[in-house]
Design an enzyme around this catalytic site. Structure first.
Site, PDB file in Angstrom:
ATOM      1  N   CYS A  63       0.901  -1.168  -0.019  1.00  0.00           N
ATOM      2  CA  CYS A  63       0.014  -0.046  -0.135  1.00  0.00           C
ATOM      3  C   CYS A  63       0.862   1.367  -0.012  1.00  0.00           C
ATOM      4  O   CYS A  63       0.248   2.350   0.229  1.00  0.00           O
ATOM      5  CB  CYS A  63      -1.014   0.054   1.203  1.00  0.00           C
ATOM      6  SG  CYS A  63      -2.036  -1.397   0.959  1.00  0.00           S
ATOM      7  N   CYS A  82       4.991  -4.699   9.428  1.00  0.00           N
ATOM      8  CA  CYS A  82       5.506  -3.538   9.536  1.00  0.00           C
ATOM      9  C   CYS A  82       5.818  -2.993  10.929  1.00  0.00           C
ATOM     10  O   CYS A  82       5.235  -3.592  11.772  1.00  0.00           O
ATOM     11  CB  CYS A  82       5.131  -2.469   8.477  1.00  0.00           C
ATOM     12  SG  CYS A  82       3.479  -1.538   9.286  1.00  0.00           S
ATOM     13  N   CYS A  91      -1.929  -0.329  11.146  1.00  0.00           N
ATOM     14  CA  CYS A  91      -1.664  -0.891  10.024  1.00  0.00           C
ATOM     15  C   CYS A  91      -2.290  -0.145   8.843  1.00  0.00           C
ATOM     16  O   CYS A  91      -3.341   0.171   8.848  1.00  0.00           O
ATOM     17  CB  CYS A  91      -2.387  -2.360  10.001  1.00  0.00           C
ATOM     18  SG  CYS A  91      -2.345  -3.077   8.283  1.00  0.00           S
TER      19      CYS A  91
END
Length: 123
Positions: A63, A82, A91
């Site tokens: 993304c 991440c 997120c």
């Protein structure tokens, strides 16, 4: 001879998709997070993670825009999960949402068939 390299590309894609699907389900359960109420978001993110795993060898966040994806993989900051997700349960992709998030659904599972169907309907 390395059999992983000789496997058909489609077979590897399917394997990576299934691997990322299972990872997402287990990670959501382990972190008490939920998939987006719009499962098309979940499907697209899992598919993007699988494509990056296929292409780059690591599930780089799909993304974000990267000038150099290979360099980002080496840094590992945006490899799923991440650092913001691991440290703060944030997120960016909306794959893992805390129960208090307005977009959080009530499921921590999605089938490979659902991912395929939802992604095809977006094309």
């Amino acid at each position: 001879m390395n059999t992983a390299k000789s496997a058909p590309e489609g077979q590897n894609k399917d394997k990576n998709l299934e691997s990322m699907r299972k990872f997402a389900e287990k990670y959501a359960q382990r972190t008490d997070t939920y998939f987006c109420s719009n499962l098309s978001v979940t499907a697209a993110v899992i598919k993007g993670l699988a494509e990056h795993k296929q292409e780059l060898g690591s599930p780089l966040c799909p993304c974000r825009h990267y000038e150099d994806k290979a360099a980002e993989v080496k840094k590992a900051y945006w490899n799923c999960p991440c650092v913001p997700m691991r440290e703060e349960k944030k997120c960016h992709c909306m794959l893992f949402l805390t129960p208090d998030n307005a977009f959080a659904g009530n499921t921590q599972s999605i089938s490979t068939e659902q991912i395929t169907q939802l992604c095809q309907s977006m094309e």
